[in-house]
Design a protein around this motif. Structure first.
Motif, PDB file in Angstrom:
ATOM      1  N   GLN A 210       7.008  -8.346  11.534  1.00 23.36           N
ATOM      2  CA  GLN A 210       5.712  -8.222  11.120  1.00 23.36           C
ATOM      3  C   GLN A 210       5.115  -7.341  12.018  1.00 23.36           C
ATOM      4  O   GLN A 210       5.014  -7.625  13.608  1.00 23.36           O
ATOM      5  CB  GLN A 210       4.958  -9.329  10.398  1.00 23.36           C
ATOM      6  N   ASP A 211       4.384  -6.275  11.455  1.00 17.70           N
ATOM      7  CA  ASP A 211       3.319  -5.677  12.364  1.00 17.70           C
ATOM      8  C   ASP A 211       1.981  -5.332  11.550  1.00 17.70           C
ATOM      9  O   ASP A 211       1.629  -4.530  10.863  1.00 17.70           O
ATOM     10  CB  ASP A 211       3.856  -4.046  12.720  1.00 17.70           C
ATOM     11  N   LEU A 212       1.428  -6.700  11.709  1.00 14.72           N
ATOM     12  CA  LEU A 212      -0.109  -6.472  10.664  1.00 14.72           C
ATOM     13  C   LEU A 212      -0.889  -5.493  10.943  1.00 14.72           C
ATOM     14  O   LEU A 212      -1.470  -4.959   9.787  1.00 14.72           O
ATOM     15  CB  LEU A 212      -0.775  -8.059  10.933  1.00 14.72           C
ATOM     16  N   PRO A 213      -1.318  -4.968  12.027  1.00 13.92           N
ATOM     17  CA  PRO A 213      -2.211  -3.878  12.340  1.00 13.92           C
ATOM     18  C   PRO A 213      -1.733  -2.689  11.628  1.00 13.92           C
ATOM     19  O   PRO A 213      -2.331  -1.790  11.320  1.00 13.92           O
ATOM     20  CB  PRO A 213      -2.041  -3.704  13.772  1.00 13.92           C
ATOM     21  N   ASN A 214      -0.116  -2.674  11.228  1.00  9.98           N
ATOM     22  CA  ASN A 214       0.100  -1.313  10.540  1.00  9.98           C
ATOM     23  C   ASN A 214       0.533  -1.625   8.889  1.00  9.98           C
ATOM     24  O   ASN A 214       1.275  -1.225   8.446  1.00  9.98           O
ATOM     25  CB  ASN A 214       1.340  -0.654  11.407  1.00  9.98           C
ATOM     26  N   ARG A 215      -0.103  -2.601   8.503  1.00  8.43           N
ATOM     27  CA  ARG A 215       0.165  -3.027   7.166  1.00  8.43           C
ATOM     28  C   ARG A 215      -0.094  -2.105   5.831  1.00  8.43           C
ATOM     29  O   ARG A 215      -1.108  -1.287   6.321  1.00  8.43           O
ATOM     30  CB  ARG A 215      -0.418  -4.414   6.763  1.00  8.43           C
ATOM     31  N   LEU A 216       0.700  -1.899   4.919  1.00 12.03           N
ATOM     32  CA  LEU A 216       0.615  -0.745   4.042  1.00 12.03           C
ATOM     33  C   LEU A 216       0.086   0.503   4.492  1.00 12.03           C
ATOM     34  O   LEU A 216      -0.577   1.291   3.934  1.00 12.03           O
ATOM     35  CB  LEU A 216      -0.884  -1.231   3.157  1.00 12.03           C
ATOM     36  N   GLN A 217       1.107   0.940   5.388  1.00 11.13           N
ATOM     37  CA  GLN A 217       1.279   2.357   5.971  1.00 11.13           C
ATOM     38  C   GLN A 217       1.880   3.090   4.994  1.00 11.13           C
ATOM     39  O   GLN A 217       2.869   2.793   4.618  1.00 11.13           O
ATOM     40  CB  GLN A 217       1.588   2.492   7.435  1.00 11.13           C
ATOM     41  N   PRO A 218       1.358   4.499   4.650  1.00  9.51           N
ATOM     42  CA  PRO A 218       2.328   5.170   3.814  1.00  9.51           C
ATOM     43  C   PRO A 218       3.333   5.890   4.666  1.00  9.51           C
ATOM     44  O   PRO A 218       3.475   5.631   5.881  1.00  9.51           O
ATOM     45  CB  PRO A 218       1.325   6.236   3.425  1.00  9.51           C
ATOM     46  N   PRO A 219       4.381   6.317   3.759  1.00  7.33           N
ATOM     47  CA  PRO A 219       5.412   7.017   4.509  1.00  7.33           C
ATOM     48  C   PRO A 219       5.087   8.015   5.655  1.00  7.33           C
ATOM     49  O   PRO A 219       4.121   8.850   5.257  1.00  7.33           O
ATOM     50  CB  PRO A 219       6.342   7.748   3.445  1.00  7.33           C
ATOM     51  N   SER A 220       5.787   7.886   6.750  1.00  4.72           N
ATOM     52  CA  SER A 220       5.111   8.681   7.825  1.00  4.72           C
ATOM     53  C   SER A 220       6.480   8.877   8.689  1.00  4.72           C
ATOM     54  O   SER A 220       7.741   8.463   8.726  1.00  4.72           O
ATOM     55  CB  SER A 220       4.159   8.110   8.640  1.00  4.72           C
ATOM     56  N   ALA A 221       6.435   9.567   9.792  1.00  6.16           N
ATOM     57  CA  ALA A 221       7.352   9.880  10.827  1.00  6.16           C
ATOM     58  C   ALA A 221       7.841   8.288  11.515  1.00  6.16           C
ATOM     59  O   ALA A 221       8.843   8.230  11.972  1.00  6.16           O
ATOM     60  CB  ALA A 221       6.991  10.681  11.904  1.00  6.16           C
ATOM     61  N   ASP A 222       6.730   7.486  11.487  1.00  7.30           N
ATOM     62  CA  ASP A 222       6.934   6.335  12.166  1.00  7.30           C
ATOM     63  C   ASP A 222       7.623   5.094  11.413  1.00  7.30           C
ATOM     64  O   ASP A 222       8.562   4.327  11.869  1.00  7.30           O
ATOM     65  CB  ASP A 222       5.662   5.607  13.020  1.00  7.30           C
ATOM     66  N   PHE A 223       7.115   5.228  10.111  1.00  5.24           N
ATOM     67  CA  PHE A 223       7.854   4.397   8.834  1.00  5.24           C
ATOM     68  C   PHE A 223       8.157   5.549   7.848  1.00  5.24           C
ATOM     69  O   PHE A 223       7.279   5.690   7.297  1.00  5.24           O
ATOM     70  CB  PHE A 223       6.734   3.512   8.559  1.00  5.24           C
ATOM     71  N   TRP A 224       9.533   5.581   7.943  1.00  3.46           N
ATOM     72  CA  TRP A 224       9.827   6.475   6.668  1.00  3.46           C
ATOM     73  C   TRP A 224       9.800   6.131   5.285  1.00  3.46           C
ATOM     74  O   TRP A 224       9.231   7.205   4.592  1.00  3.46           O
ATOM     75  CB  TRP A 224      11.552   6.722   7.105  1.00  3.46           C
ATOM     76  N   PHE A 225       9.841   4.737   5.055  1.00  3.86           N
ATOM     77  CA  PHE A 225       9.477   4.354   3.688  1.00  3.86           C
ATOM     78  C   PHE A 225       7.995   3.691   3.607  1.00  3.86           C
ATOM     79  O   PHE A 225       7.678   3.107   2.771  1.00  3.86           O
ATOM     80  CB  PHE A 225      10.501   3.571   3.286  1.00  3.86           C
ATOM     81  N   GLY A 226       7.390   3.839   4.889  1.00  4.22           N
ATOM     82  CA  GLY A 226       6.071   3.117   4.753  1.00  4.22           C
ATOM     83  C   GLY A 226       6.202   1.608   5.021  1.00  4.22           C
ATOM     84  O   GLY A 226       7.449   1.228   5.464  1.00  4.22           O
ATOM     85  N   THR A 227       5.157   0.837   5.022  1.00  2.00           N
ATOM     86  CA  THR A 227       5.135  -0.690   5.236  1.00  2.00           C
ATOM     87  C   THR A 227       4.809  -1.461   4.392  1.00  2.00           C
ATOM     88  O   THR A 227       3.780  -0.838   3.392  1.00  2.00           O
ATOM     89  CB  THR A 227       4.407  -0.920   6.547  1.00  2.00           C
TER      90      THR A 227
ATOM     91  N   LEU B 242       1.159  -1.824  -7.097  1.00  4.38           N
ATOM     92  CA  LEU B 242       1.515  -0.555  -7.501  1.00  4.38           C
ATOM     93  C   LEU B 242       0.465   0.585  -7.476  1.00  4.38           C
ATOM     94  O   LEU B 242       0.995   1.653  -7.220  1.00  4.38           O
ATOM     95  CB  LEU B 242       1.661  -0.840  -8.964  1.00  4.38           C
ATOM     96  N   VAL B 243      -0.783   0.138  -7.339  1.00  7.96           N
ATOM     97  CA  VAL B 243      -1.789   1.335  -7.383  1.00  7.96           C
ATOM     98  C   VAL B 243      -2.029   1.445  -6.014  1.00  7.96           C
ATOM     99  O   VAL B 243      -2.360   2.593  -5.408  1.00  7.96           O
ATOM    100  CB  VAL B 243      -2.923   0.953  -8.095  1.00  7.96           C
ATOM    101  N   GLN B 244      -2.278   0.337  -5.358  1.00  3.39           N
ATOM    102  CA  GLN B 244      -2.674   0.379  -3.840  1.00  3.39           C
ATOM    103  C   GLN B 244      -1.619   0.993  -2.800  1.00  3.39           C
ATOM    104  O   GLN B 244      -2.060   1.808  -1.943  1.00  3.39           O
ATOM    105  CB  GLN B 244      -3.055  -0.977  -3.187  1.00  3.39           C
ATOM    106  N   ALA B 245      -0.466   0.663  -3.188  1.00  6.15           N
ATOM    107  CA  ALA B 245       0.671   1.096  -2.269  1.00  6.15           C
ATOM    108  C   ALA B 245       1.850   1.390  -3.067  1.00  6.15           C
ATOM    109  O   ALA B 245       2.913   0.491  -3.025  1.00  6.15           O
ATOM    110  CB  ALA B 245       0.762   0.069  -1.212  1.00  6.15           C
ATOM    111  N   PRO B 246       2.048   2.459  -3.795  1.00  6.52           N
ATOM    112  CA  PRO B 246       3.227   2.535  -4.612  1.00  6.52           C
ATOM    113  C   PRO B 246       4.360   2.819  -3.988  1.00  6.52           C
ATOM    114  O   PRO B 246       5.549   2.586  -4.668  1.00  6.52           O
ATOM    115  CB  PRO B 246       2.854   3.663  -5.527  1.00  6.52           C
TER     116      PRO B 246
END
Length: 298
Positions: free
Chosen positions: A64-81, A260-264
């Motif tokens: 778990q990385d709570l500061p980065n919760r619900l992050q969209p897909p990016s170079a650091d998190f390919w599929f998001g969190t 679904l709406v907040q973090a599809p």
């Protein structure tokens, strides 16, 4: 001394035809089917992902990385969190291992049991065939997912019990298929000859009937893996299969449906993995059917 007389060969000698084994002929037809090759490539891709998951996944499945919760897909998190800050890419990668394991083991179990019952019913006939066929009819009278839910409700929710339930509900599919094949195989002349020389029924079944009934088993097995993956995902989505925090694709969908709406992206990537895996096995199964089924030959 003169040269020895050469043996004259007929001018119109017909060319000798090269004999090709049925399996080589099937492989040749399968290679020509581009769509089947695409499906096979998808299947092998997921198999490689499942085998090398520890090397591919950048993070632990429950890290778990709570500061980065619900992050969209990016170079650091390919599929998001997800909502706990867990890397979705890592969980989808490990989910391939769970889903493929359930699919393969469930199909192997149902193929073994169903094939044995189908062979016995088709070979012996009479009251044995009646009892086994009526058992298959009763099981097929229920929708497969409802029967799986009933089995899991009795055994208890878990991934192992979901595997058992999926294996049970697929037994009639293999049993009826092999029974129909055995009904035609047992009338062949080589089976009659084996009985005439006193060969035991067990030897006839395992040496002649079963090997000549493998083609429909292979085709049905490849298609059944796709169905098993889908059924495992359905049970996981209903909370009857893999339990939290196991990274099973269906369970991941269930845990993220409120987002679904907040973090599809938390639903999109597990759903995409299910779709691609099922598509790959279906395309490969269709190609195997076209290559191995004698009725498809022109």
């Amino acid at each position: 001394m003169g040269e020895p007389a050469r043996k004259l060969e007929p001018a119109n000698k017909p060319p000798q035809e090269e004999t090709v084994s049925p399996w080589k002929e099937a492989w040749r037809k399968f290679r020509k089917n581009k769509i089947a090759l695409v499906g096979t490539s998808i299947v092998f891709f997921f198999i490689l992902v499942a085998l090398f998951a520890p090397l591919i996944a950048p993070q632990g499945i429950n890290e778990q990385d709570l500061p980065n919760r619900l992050q969209p897909p990016s170079a650091d998190f390919w599929f998001g969190t997800d909502d706990f800050g867990r890397d979705i890419f890592s969980r989808v990668v490990y989910g391939a291992r769970l889903s493929l394991t359930v699919g393969f083991l469930a199909v192997v179990g149902s193929a073994i049991v169903g094939s044995m019952l189908g062979i016995i019913a088709g070979y012996y006939g009479k009251w044995v065939d009646t009892i086994i066929s009526r058992l298959f009819d009763i099981m097929l009278a229920f929708p497969s997912i409802l029967l799986a839910i009933a089995v899991v409700s009795i055994l208890g929710p878990s991934l192992r019990n979901a595997l058992i339930a999926i294996a049970i509900i697929n037994i009639p599919n293999f049993g009826r298929l092999i029974r129909s094949r055995v009904l035609s195989v047992k009338e062949e002349e080589y089976i009659m000859a084996a009985k005439a020389i006193g060969m035991s029924d067990r030897r006839i079944l395992f040496s002649h009937v079963l090997p000549n009934s493998m083609t429909p088993i292979i085709v049905q097995g490849s298609l059944a893996v796709a169905t098993a993956i889908l059924e495992a995902a359905a049970l996981g989505f209903l909370g009857l299969g893999a339990q939290i925090p196991e990274p099973e694709w269906g369970a991941m969908l269930a845990a993220s449906r409120a987002l679904l709406v907040q973090a599809p992206w938390t639903l999109f990537f597990p759903g995409l993995a299910i779709m691609l895996a099922v598509l790959g096995f279906n395309l490969m199964g269709d190609g195997l059917r076209d290559a191995l089924d004698p009725k498809m030959k022109t």
